[in-house]
Write a protein that holds these residues in place. Structure first.
Motif, PDB file in Angstrom:
ATOM      1  N   THR A   1      30.330  10.379 -29.015  1.00  0.00           N
ATOM      2  CA  THR A   1      30.700   9.489 -30.115  1.00  0.00           C
ATOM      3  C   THR A   1      29.873   9.782 -31.357  1.00  0.00           C
ATOM      4  OG1 THR A   1      31.281   7.766 -28.513  1.00  0.00           O
ATOM      5  CG2 THR A   1      30.923   7.073 -30.800  1.00  0.00           C
ATOM      6  N   VAL A   2      28.564   9.885 -31.182  1.00  0.00           N
ATOM      7  CA  VAL A   2      27.689  10.155 -32.325  1.00  0.00           C
ATOM      8  C   VAL A   2      27.969  11.541 -32.898  1.00  0.00           C
ATOM      9  CG1 VAL A   2      25.285  10.445 -33.037  1.00  0.00           C
ATOM     10  CG2 VAL A   2      25.911   8.582 -31.498  1.00  0.00           C
ATOM     11  N   GLU A   3      28.182  12.537 -32.029  1.00  0.00           N
ATOM     12  CA  GLU A   3      28.461  13.891 -32.511  1.00  0.00           C
ATOM     13  C   GLU A   3      29.767  13.935 -33.302  1.00  0.00           C
ATOM     14  OE1 GLU A   3      28.349  16.180 -28.947  1.00  0.00           O
ATOM     15  OE2 GLU A   3      26.170  16.491 -29.021  1.00  0.00           O
ATOM     16  N   ALA A   4      30.779  13.176 -32.861  1.00  0.00           N
ATOM     17  CA  ALA A   4      32.048  13.138 -33.593  1.00  0.00           C
ATOM     18  C   ALA A   4      31.859  12.524 -34.976  1.00  0.00           C
ATOM     19  CB  ALA A   4      33.086  12.351 -32.792  1.00  0.00           C
ATOM     20  N   LEU A   5      31.064  11.473 -35.062  1.00  0.00           N
ATOM     21  CA  LEU A   5      30.801  10.846 -36.356  1.00  0.00           C
ATOM     22  C   LEU A   5      30.013  11.778 -37.269  1.00  0.00           C
ATOM     23  CD1 LEU A   5      29.967   7.233 -35.142  1.00  0.00           C
ATOM     24  CD2 LEU A   5      31.886   7.888 -36.601  1.00  0.00           C
ATOM     25  N   LEU A   6      29.033  12.480 -36.702  1.00  0.00           N
ATOM     26  CA  LEU A   6      28.254  13.417 -37.511  1.00  0.00           C
ATOM     27  C   LEU A   6      29.127  14.556 -38.033  1.00  0.00           C
ATOM     28  CD1 LEU A   6      24.957  13.654 -35.416  1.00  0.00           C
ATOM     29  CD2 LEU A   6      25.253  12.546 -37.630  1.00  0.00           C
ATOM     30  N   ALA A   7      30.078  15.003 -37.205  1.00  0.00           N
ATOM     31  CA  ALA A   7      30.957  16.092 -37.624  1.00  0.00           C
ATOM     32  C   ALA A   7      31.861  15.675 -38.778  1.00  0.00           C
ATOM     33  CB  ALA A   7      31.800  16.561 -36.443  1.00  0.00           C
ATOM     34  N   GLN A   8      32.158  14.371 -38.887  1.00  0.00           N
ATOM     35  CA  GLN A   8      33.015  13.883 -39.964  1.00  0.00           C
ATOM     36  C   GLN A   8      32.254  13.663 -41.261  1.00  0.00           C
ATOM     37  OE1 GLN A   8      35.045  10.349 -38.761  1.00  0.00           O
ATOM     38  NE2 GLN A   8      36.087  11.314 -37.033  1.00  0.00           N
ATOM     39  N   THR A   9      30.939  13.635 -41.196  1.00  0.00           N
ATOM     40  CA  THR A   9      30.137  13.360 -42.389  1.00  0.00           C
ATOM     41  C   THR A   9      30.007  14.626 -43.221  1.00  0.00           C
ATOM     42  OG1 THR A   9      28.866  11.720 -41.143  1.00  0.00           O
ATOM     43  CG2 THR A   9      27.929  12.489 -43.229  1.00  0.00           C
ATOM     44  N   PRO A  10      30.515  14.637 -44.448  1.00  0.00           N
ATOM     45  CA  PRO A  10      30.433  15.854 -45.269  1.00  0.00           C
ATOM     46  C   PRO A  10      28.996  16.133 -45.691  1.00  0.00           C
ATOM     47  CG  PRO A  10      31.279  14.023 -46.564  1.00  0.00           C
ATOM     48  CD  PRO A  10      31.184  13.533 -45.144  1.00  0.00           C
TER      49      PRO A  10
END
Length: 229
Positions: free
Chosen positions: A199-208
């Motif tokens: 979950t955290v990795e997915a959110l980090l991947a979305q952060t430009p």
């Protein structure tokens, strides 16, 4: 009145405890030959940061606790580590007992942040004792254990790290408000993510990534075509 003295002879991580736990071995000495039927102790453990040195990496990690190193002369105050009770069974003269100290890996706790910042060496501890003693050769009398009884001990940093690795191998710990946890759980459910790490990795991947800072001279060169000032 019976005089008591205390010394810490060692510490170990309790590998069979349900949560992170340290076990300190205490040596307790009572003057004279009067039997001690029981001791009801209050034990307070404090970290004394000023009693050890720190390398540059440790100093950087401790900035949020004590500020910049230049200010440590006024900010390096003792840090509360634990306060636990201890019942000691009957003895005469001298005995040893285990002081069981439950710990936490909550990084919002000052003692945990301090210990996590240390890479090697020892943790300077001050152990304070007070309480009530039940003594006497026939029957018993009640005596205070005065609040000024204390012992110093230097706990190896490796023991703390061993304890943490037993319960949180290769992991960290973070505390979040309830509404943030609810939002994360909803995001995880919507995307069918298998774990909190995913979950955290997915959110980090979305952060430009933020754009690099603009160099004023380069911007001027691109506009005018000139490289001289």
């Amino acid at each position: 009145m019976t005089e008591f003295s205390f010394a810490c002879t060692g510490v170990r991580a309790d590998r069979y405890a349900a949560g992170p736990t340290l076990v300190f071995r205490l040596r307790i000495t009572a003057t004279g030959d009067t039997p001690v039927h029981a001791l009801a102790l209050r034990c307070q453990l404090r970290i004394e940061p000023a009693r050890r040195g720190y390398d540059s990496t440790e100093a950087g990690s401790l900035t949020d606790l004590f500020g910049e190193r230049a200010r440590w002369g006024t900010t390096l105050h003792p840090v509360q580590f634990a306060q636990v009770p201890l019942m000691v069974s009957s003895f005469t003269g001298e005995t040893e007992a285990d002081l069981v100290v439950p710990c936490t890996y909550d990084m919002d706790i000052a003692a945990t942040r301090y210990l996590d910042a240390l890479t090697d060496g020892e943790v300077p501890l001050l152990m304070l004792f007070s309480g009530t003693a039940f003594t006497g050769p026939a029957g018993f009398r009640v005596e205070p254990v005065p609040w000024d009884r204390e012992a110093v001990y230097r706990m190896p940093v490796g023991v703390w790290r061993e304890m943490v690795e037993q319960h949180f191998p290769g992991c960290g710990w973070i505390r979040l408000p309830r509404d943030t946890m609810d939002a994360l759980l909803a995001y995880r459910s919507r995307h069918a993510l298998p774990s909190w790490q995913a979950t955290v990795e997915a959110l980090l991947a979305q952060t430009p990534e933020p754009p690099p800072p603009l160099d004023p001279l380069r911007a001027l060169t691109a506009t005018t075509g000139r490289s001289d000032p």
